[in-house]
Design a protein around this motif. Structure first.
Motif, PDB file in Angstrom:
ATOM      1  N   SER A 475     -15.628  26.516-103.919  1.00  0.00           N
ATOM      2  CA  SER A 475     -15.486  25.646-102.756  1.00  0.00           C
ATOM      3  C   SER A 475     -14.012  25.413-102.484  1.00  0.00           C
ATOM      4  O   SER A 475     -13.173  25.481-103.387  1.00  0.00           O
ATOM      5  CB  SER A 475     -16.196  24.307-102.984  1.00  0.00           C
ATOM      6  OG  SER A 475     -15.587  23.595-104.036  1.00  0.00           O
ATOM      7  N   SER A 477     -11.451  22.924 -99.538  1.00  0.00           N
ATOM      8  CA  SER A 477     -11.431  21.996 -98.415  1.00  0.00           C
ATOM      9  C   SER A 477     -10.869  22.651 -97.169  1.00  0.00           C
ATOM     10  O   SER A 477     -11.276  22.320 -96.051  1.00  0.00           O
ATOM     11  CB  SER A 477     -10.600  20.754 -98.781  1.00  0.00           C
ATOM     12  OG  SER A 477     -11.192  20.071 -99.856  1.00  0.00           O
ATOM     13  N   GLY A 478      -9.941  23.585 -97.340  1.00  0.00           N
ATOM     14  CA  GLY A 478      -9.379  24.270 -96.196  1.00  0.00           C
ATOM     15  C   GLY A 478      -8.918  25.659 -96.567  1.00  0.00           C
ATOM     16  O   GLY A 478      -7.991  25.811 -97.376  1.00  0.00           O
ATOM     17  N   THR A 493     -18.456  27.313-100.126  1.00  0.00           N
ATOM     18  CA  THR A 493     -18.425  26.125 -99.264  1.00  0.00           C
ATOM     19  C   THR A 493     -16.986  25.836 -98.869  1.00  0.00           C
ATOM     20  O   THR A 493     -16.106  25.779 -99.738  1.00  0.00           O
ATOM     21  CB  THR A 493     -18.996  24.898 -99.988  1.00  0.00           C
ATOM     22  OG1 THR A 493     -20.310  25.191-100.467  1.00  0.00           O
ATOM     23  CG2 THR A 493     -19.060  23.699 -99.062  1.00  0.00           C
ATOM     24  N   THR A 494     -16.753  25.647 -97.578  1.00  0.00           N
ATOM     25  CA  THR A 494     -15.429  25.279 -97.090  1.00  0.00           C
ATOM     26  C   THR A 494     -15.567  24.282 -95.959  1.00  0.00           C
ATOM     27  O   THR A 494     -16.547  24.320 -95.192  1.00  0.00           O
ATOM     28  CB  THR A 494     -14.638  26.508 -96.617  1.00  0.00           C
ATOM     29  OG1 THR A 494     -13.371  26.095 -96.107  1.00  0.00           O
ATOM     30  CG2 THR A 494     -15.385  27.261 -95.529  1.00  0.00           C
ATOM     31  N   ALA A 495     -14.603  23.387 -95.852  1.00  0.00           N
ATOM     32  CA  ALA A 495     -14.626  22.432 -94.752  1.00  0.00           C
ATOM     33  C   ALA A 495     -14.071  23.057 -93.483  1.00  0.00           C
ATOM     34  O   ALA A 495     -14.642  22.894 -92.400  1.00  0.00           O
ATOM     35  CB  ALA A 495     -13.831  21.184 -95.129  1.00  0.00           C
ATOM     36  N   VAL A 496     -12.949  23.761 -93.615  1.00  0.00           N
ATOM     37  CA  VAL A 496     -12.321  24.423 -92.474  1.00  0.00           C
ATOM     38  C   VAL A 496     -11.966  25.843 -92.888  1.00  0.00           C
ATOM     39  O   VAL A 496     -11.078  26.046 -93.729  1.00  0.00           O
ATOM     40  CB  VAL A 496     -11.060  23.676 -92.001  1.00  0.00           C
ATOM     41  CG1 VAL A 496     -10.434  24.403 -90.813  1.00  0.00           C
ATOM     42  CG2 VAL A 496     -11.381  22.228 -91.641  1.00  0.00           C
ATOM     43  N   THR A 512     -19.924  26.136 -93.902  1.00  0.00           N
ATOM     44  CA  THR A 512     -18.617  25.760 -93.392  1.00  0.00           C
ATOM     45  C   THR A 512     -18.789  24.745 -92.283  1.00  0.00           C
ATOM     46  O   THR A 512     -19.741  24.824 -91.485  1.00  0.00           O
ATOM     47  CB  THR A 512     -17.838  26.986 -92.871  1.00  0.00           C
ATOM     48  OG1 THR A 512     -16.603  26.542 -92.304  1.00  0.00           O
ATOM     49  CG2 THR A 512     -18.631  27.745 -91.824  1.00  0.00           C
ATOM     50  N   LYS A 513     -17.883  23.789 -92.245  1.00  0.00           N
ATOM     51  CA  LYS A 513     -17.945  22.784 -91.177  1.00  0.00           C
ATOM     52  C   LYS A 513     -17.302  23.307 -89.894  1.00  0.00           C
ATOM     53  O   LYS A 513     -17.733  22.964 -88.801  1.00  0.00           O
ATOM     54  CB  LYS A 513     -17.243  21.501 -91.636  1.00  0.00           C
ATOM     55  CG  LYS A 513     -17.853  20.853 -92.870  1.00  0.00           C
ATOM     56  CD  LYS A 513     -19.266  20.393 -92.589  1.00  0.00           C
ATOM     57  CE  LYS A 513     -19.819  19.602 -93.752  1.00  0.00           C
ATOM     58  NZ  LYS A 513     -20.061  20.417 -94.953  1.00  0.00           N
ATOM     59  N   ASN A 514     -16.260  24.105 -90.029  1.00  0.00           N
ATOM     60  CA  ASN A 514     -15.565  24.611 -88.860  1.00  0.00           C
ATOM     61  C   ASN A 514     -15.093  26.033 -89.144  1.00  0.00           C
ATOM     62  O   ASN A 514     -14.021  26.242 -89.700  1.00  0.00           O
ATOM     63  CB  ASN A 514     -14.377  23.703 -88.517  1.00  0.00           C
ATOM     64  CG  ASN A 514     -13.725  24.072 -87.194  1.00  0.00           C
ATOM     65  OD1 ASN A 514     -14.256  24.888 -86.446  1.00  0.00           O
ATOM     66  ND2 ASN A 514     -12.570  23.493 -86.918  1.00  0.00           N
TER      67      ASN A 514
END
Length: 614
Positions: A475, A477-478, A493-496, A512-514
């Motif tokens: 994972s 975060s960006g 898993t990644t946020a951005v 992914t969120k974005n």
């Protein structure tokens, strides 16, 4: 003389009045001295008051706790930090309880004055048995902790969870049986019975913890973690027990055959069961919540420190050799600032090369910082490699950059645990016995030709994985995440950032969120999610259920015409298209079936959904 008086005197001479025998009263001792002795050395206040068993028990338990702490902190197996913390907290808890109890005991110096003689013998006999068992078992444990036999370490490491689960279940069953027998036998005299409400709930809690721990120890599952969701069930059981016993007590009143029983909350038993259950959970499931703590601490440390760059003055250190023993099975690496490269090489030892970079300083000052920044290593069953940095700069928080190049023997396998605050982590041609754990605060995770299960995270950095024989769970975060040829289950898993998975051999879970999600060659189960991005999946074979969702972005699927799957898709606002024969589009849904329809493909989005032939 009065004849009546002569008659009374004669009766008094024949039947003299009964005079109760004198009892030797226990001298009342100073409450102040008892408290002072207990404050200086726990247990001595009870000895001063004459409560010998209780005083020796306090002293003995504290010595046993210290022996446990020394043993578990000195053996070669992985240290269980929560266990050591709980053992450390037990000492002040015992200390303050010892002070409280000695003051209470000073007020009860009469002993068992209010207890019937037969009952007193029963209580004393049971206390003697418990005291003897404590000395035997505790003394044996301290002897083993002192001798440190190898079989004890293996037993704790391999069968510790099993032994604790059996002890919990046995304790819970014994507690319930003891209370049930007591209810059947007590209350035959004139003294009303006492029903302790909560004892059966405490027993059920202990048995439940033991059963879940036993299943986890046998199957490797995490059922014990469910206690975080199911703990309110204890309150429900306690309430049901209270209602049942209250109704039972009320029903017995007024019959005249036996004295009415009294209900009393068993707070001591419930509290003891709760503390024991929580302690077992904390020790057994440390990985779950320590992972969260590591993430928080890593965020705080990364934000507070200043990290030097790979520029300025460069200093190459002499390689450090760490002997590899036959029992060596794990390598732990703790870095602060710098890249970490681990690879296999034709070496006999673990060889550590290090390069120190000091920016913002020149000459002797930079050399002094580099001299005091070095690599520390400890050998044994678990090799531990740690970088020691000398802070510098105006703030005194700037960390020099220490890049590590670590060579491991190519004829051995090691489990790896790598953690750094700032820097890339790169693994090349590495084989693990079981698992690899990676963590960096700011940097990339790069893996190439890895054998073993990999789990890791980076707060800010890309992830690139290629040719892994095992499962991968990473994972960030960006940052973008790319994976090729992973044989086991793959979870990214990644946020951005964008996610790409090519030629995966097992289940896929991508989120992914974005960013966009691209899958090429999905053979098994697929879970793909993007809140703002395009999802594209191409495969020649469907071998598992799919669950695909995109909140804002198109979904493009390339599926085989032949197979055993059933498609069920819907879009709230977009268009739906397909060129596969037999698939139909009706309003905002698309559906179709090939072969037996064994596998279910659920597709949901708010934009266009395009289903084409592979």
């Amino acid at each position: 003389m009065n004849p009546g008086q002569d008659h009374d005197s004669t009766l008094e001479e024949q039947n003299p009045p009964l005079i109760p025998p004198r009892t030797k009263a226990r001298p009342r001792k100073s409450k102040f001295l008892a408290g002072l002795f207990s404050a200086l050395i726990p247990g001595t206040g009870h000895l001063y008051l004459g409560f010998l068993r209780k005083g020796i028990t306090f002293i003995f338990i504290i010595l046993l706790d210290l022996a446990c702490m020394l043993y578990f902190s000195s053996i070669g197996m992985q240290v269980n930090v929560p266990l050591l913390v709980l053992l450390g907290l037990l000492i002040p808890a015992l200390y303050f309880y010892n002070l409280f109890d000695v003051l209470q005991s000073a007020d009860r110096q009469g002993g068992f004055a209010g207890t019937p003689k037969g009952r007193r013998r029963s209580i004393q006999g049971w206390q003697n048995i418990r005291f003897g068992l404590m000395l035997v078992l505790g003394g044996t444990a301290m002897f083993l902790f002192r001798q440190k036999p190898e079989w004890l370490q293996r037993f704790i490491d391999q069968q510790g969870s099993l032994a604790v689960s059996v002890a919990l279940m046995g304790g819970g069953v014994w507690l319930a049986i003891r209370e049930a027998v007591k209810h059947l036998l007590d209350g035959r005299g004139a003294v009303p019975r006492i029903r302790r409400v909560g004892r059966y709930t405490a027993a059920a809690t202990l048995v439940s913890m033991g059963v879940l721990l036993l299943i986890d120890a046998r199957s490797g599952s995490d059922l014990l973690y469910l206690m975080l969701k199911w703990w309110p069930a204890a309150a429900v059981l306690w309430g049901l027990e209270y209602i049942f016993i209250s109704l039972f007590v009320f029903r017995k009143k007024g019959r005249g055959k036996k004295p009415a029983a009294k209900a009393r909350m068993d707070l001591r038993g419930l509290f003891a069961a709760l503390v024991l259950s929580v302690s077992v959970f904390i020790v057994a499931e440390q990985e779950h919540y320590l992972h969260l703590w590591n993430k928080v601490s890593l965020n705080l440390t990364t934000a507070a420190a200043e990290y030097g760059e790979a520029e300025g003055s460069r200093f190459d250190k002499m390689p450090l050799h760490v002997p590899v023993e036959l029992r060596t099975a794990k390598i732990t690496i703790e870095g602060i600032n710098g890249d970490i490269l681990i690879h296999r090489a034709p070496v006999k030892d673990v060889v550590i090369g290090s390069t120190v970079w000091v920016d913002q300083l020149d000459g002797a000052l930079a050399a002094a910082v580099a001299e005091q920044s070095f690599v520390s290593a400890e050998g044994g069953a678990a090799i531990k490699i740690t970088t020691v940095n000398k802070s510098y700069g105006d703030s005194g928080k700037r960390q020099p950059r220490v890049d590590l190049d670590i060579s491991v023997p190519d004829n051995r396998r090691f489990n790896l645990q790598v953690r750094t605050m700032n820097g890339d982590i790169t693994l090349q041609n590495v084989e693990a016995i079981g698992n690899i754990a990676l963590e960096t605060g700011n940097g990339e995770l790069i893996l190439h030709r890895i054998f073993g299960d990999v789990e890791g995270k980076t707060l800010n950095g890309a992830v690139r994985v290629r040719e892994v024989q095992g499962g991968v769970n990473l994972s960030t975060s960006g940052g973008n995440m790319d994976a090729w040829d992973v044989s086991g289950a793959l979870q990214l898993t990644t946020a951005v950032g964008h996610i790409s998975a090519v030629r995966s051999g097992d289940d896929l879970s991508l989120s992914t969120k974005n960013g966009n999600v691209n899958i090429d060659g999905a053979r098994m189960k697929v879970q793909a999610e993007s809140l703002n991005g395009i999802i594209g999946i191409r495969t020649a074979e469907v071998g598992g259920d799919w669950d695909v969702y995109s909140a804002v972005g198109d979904i493009d699927l390339a599926l085989p015409e032949e197979g055993n799957y059933k498609l069920d898709g819907s879009s709230s606002y977009g268009d739906l298209t397909t060129d596969i024969p037999g698939f139909s589009i009706e309003k905002k849904t698309i559906s179709g079936k090939t072969g037996t329809g064994e596998f279910k493909l659920h597709i949901e989005g708010n934009s266009n959904i395009n289903v084409k032939k592979y």
